[in-house]
Design an enzyme around this catalytic site. Sequence first.
Site, PDB file in Angstrom:
ATOM      1  N   GLY A  56      18.596  36.479  11.879  1.00  0.00           N
ATOM      2  CA  GLY A  56      19.177  37.572  11.108  1.00  0.00           C
ATOM      3  C   GLY A  56      18.914  37.316   9.623  1.00  0.00           C
ATOM      4  O   GLY A  56      17.768  37.384   9.178  1.00  0.00           O
ATOM      5  N   SER A 123      13.645  31.660  12.720  1.00  0.00           N
ATOM      6  CA  SER A 123      13.716  32.642  11.654  1.00  0.00           C
ATOM      7  C   SER A 123      14.835  32.242  10.685  1.00  0.00           C
ATOM      8  O   SER A 123      14.807  31.148  10.140  1.00  0.00           O
ATOM      9  CB  SER A 123      13.922  34.035  12.259  1.00  0.00           C
ATOM     10  OG  SER A 123      13.664  35.040  11.325  1.00  0.00           O
ATOM     11  N   TRP A 124      15.824  33.087  10.459  1.00  0.00           N
ATOM     12  CA  TRP A 124      16.961  32.691   9.630  1.00  0.00           C
ATOM     13  C   TRP A 124      17.656  31.464  10.217  1.00  0.00           C
ATOM     14  O   TRP A 124      18.169  30.618   9.487  1.00  0.00           O
ATOM     15  CB  TRP A 124      17.950  33.839   9.479  1.00  0.00           C
ATOM     16  CG  TRP A 124      19.291  33.391   8.998  1.00  0.00           C
ATOM     17  CD1 TRP A 124      20.455  33.299   9.715  1.00  0.00           C
ATOM     18  CD2 TRP A 124      19.620  32.927   7.672  1.00  0.00           C
ATOM     19  NE1 TRP A 124      21.474  32.813   8.941  1.00  0.00           N
ATOM     20  CE2 TRP A 124      20.995  32.581   7.682  1.00  0.00           C
ATOM     21  CE3 TRP A 124      18.886  32.771   6.495  1.00  0.00           C
ATOM     22  CZ2 TRP A 124      21.645  32.090   6.550  1.00  0.00           C
ATOM     23  CZ3 TRP A 124      19.532  32.281   5.368  1.00  0.00           C
ATOM     24  CH2 TRP A 124      20.902  31.948   5.403  1.00  0.00           C
ATOM     25  N   ASP A 275       2.519  35.966  13.629  1.00  0.00           N
ATOM     26  CA  ASP A 275       3.876  36.302  13.207  1.00  0.00           C
ATOM     27  C   ASP A 275       3.782  37.116  11.920  1.00  0.00           C
ATOM     28  O   ASP A 275       3.375  36.609  10.883  1.00  0.00           O
ATOM     29  CB  ASP A 275       4.670  35.016  12.981  1.00  0.00           C
ATOM     30  CG  ASP A 275       6.144  35.259  12.704  1.00  0.00           C
ATOM     31  OD1 ASP A 275       6.489  36.350  12.237  1.00  0.00           O
ATOM     32  OD2 ASP A 275       6.941  34.333  12.950  1.00  0.00           O
ATOM     33  N   HIS A 303       6.625  36.901  16.350  1.00  0.00           N
ATOM     34  CA  HIS A 303       7.806  36.261  15.781  1.00  0.00           C
ATOM     35  C   HIS A 303       8.936  36.050  16.776  1.00  0.00           C
ATOM     36  O   HIS A 303       9.679  35.066  16.665  1.00  0.00           O
ATOM     37  CB  HIS A 303       8.313  37.130  14.615  1.00  0.00           C
ATOM     38  CG  HIS A 303       9.487  36.553  13.889  1.00  0.00           C
ATOM     39  ND1 HIS A 303       9.397  35.426  13.091  1.00  0.00           N
ATOM     40  CD2 HIS A 303      10.798  36.939  13.844  1.00  0.00           C
ATOM     41  CE1 HIS A 303      10.585  35.154  12.573  1.00  0.00           C
ATOM     42  NE2 HIS A 303      11.453  36.045  13.012  1.00  0.00           N
TER      43      HIS A 303
END
Length: 332
Positions: A56, A123-124, A275, A303
């Site tokens: 996120g 990711s985050w 990605d 991704h």
Amino acid sequence: MDRLAGQIGGNPSQGKLHPMVEPFDQRQIDVGDGHIIHVEQSGHPEGVPVIVLHGGPGGGCSPYMRRFFDPKHYRAILFDQRGCGRSRPHAEVAANTTRHLVSDIEQIRRELGIGKAILFGGSWGATLALAYAQAHPEAALALVLRGVFLGRRAELDWFYGGGVARFFPDRWADFLKPIPVAERDDLIMAYHSRLFSNDRGQEIRYSLPWLQWENSLAGLEISGAGHAPPDYARTFARLENHYFAHGCFLDEGQLLRDRHLIEHLPAFIVQGRYDMVCPPQTAWELAEGWENAELRIVPASGHALSEPRIAAELVRVMDGLRDATRRSGRVA
């Protein structure tokens, strides 16, 4: 790069996800500032702890995330970060910064009686894993990262400043459409003023194209946001935009600057070759010169955690750590 695994091939059927299991523990933890965090544990209660950090910001955890860990070996700890998933209050950005989330992880670790844990995030979630490990290196066993994002201005400009738009002009046009031409020089702030307008209807309307833009680029096979529930879209968009509008509450380049604090730890970085959300350059920069880091660039992959080759490679990493632990008694 000292230990570059290079481009990983292999059959996606290898590295098969583990069977779905139900949590043996679910609880709500009061972390202060009015925030209540939902935490669950699954797998072996006395197994090697793995703290799972979702993306996120604002994505929340899902049962699917439990399937990366052999339940006979690992104790998987999943939690919904402040403001999202089953944590409360929803979409709340007050007292919601990277520093707060790092503090939450530490509180969870202590409350559950965990000494050291593997940090697993994409990711985050990779950003947060690095931030936590650098703040508490004594609490980390290893890092398993996917689709690396370091929260830098250039990375945000790539995604929200027109970089990736060169590959997806049609999707970019959809993202631009709700914003007046005069405000398109800073799309994060243009959306920010609408996502925090105190008009719930307007916030939902603008959250949908925000979510659609990211979801449409997350997988190699492009898909959109579909019929995302309005409340989910609003929560995700508000939290993500809040963090990005504030530079992820990190100093510019902080996670690379402070990498020396964790270079003694083993790190496994799984990165999709194609990605478009978090391009491989970032993962390369993180791994370069880190002797204990192994970068695995996965072909024909984007991704998303659910990409078949990405998922398979992550399972291979976790199964490999399991097998190494059984042989030597150490994680790596």
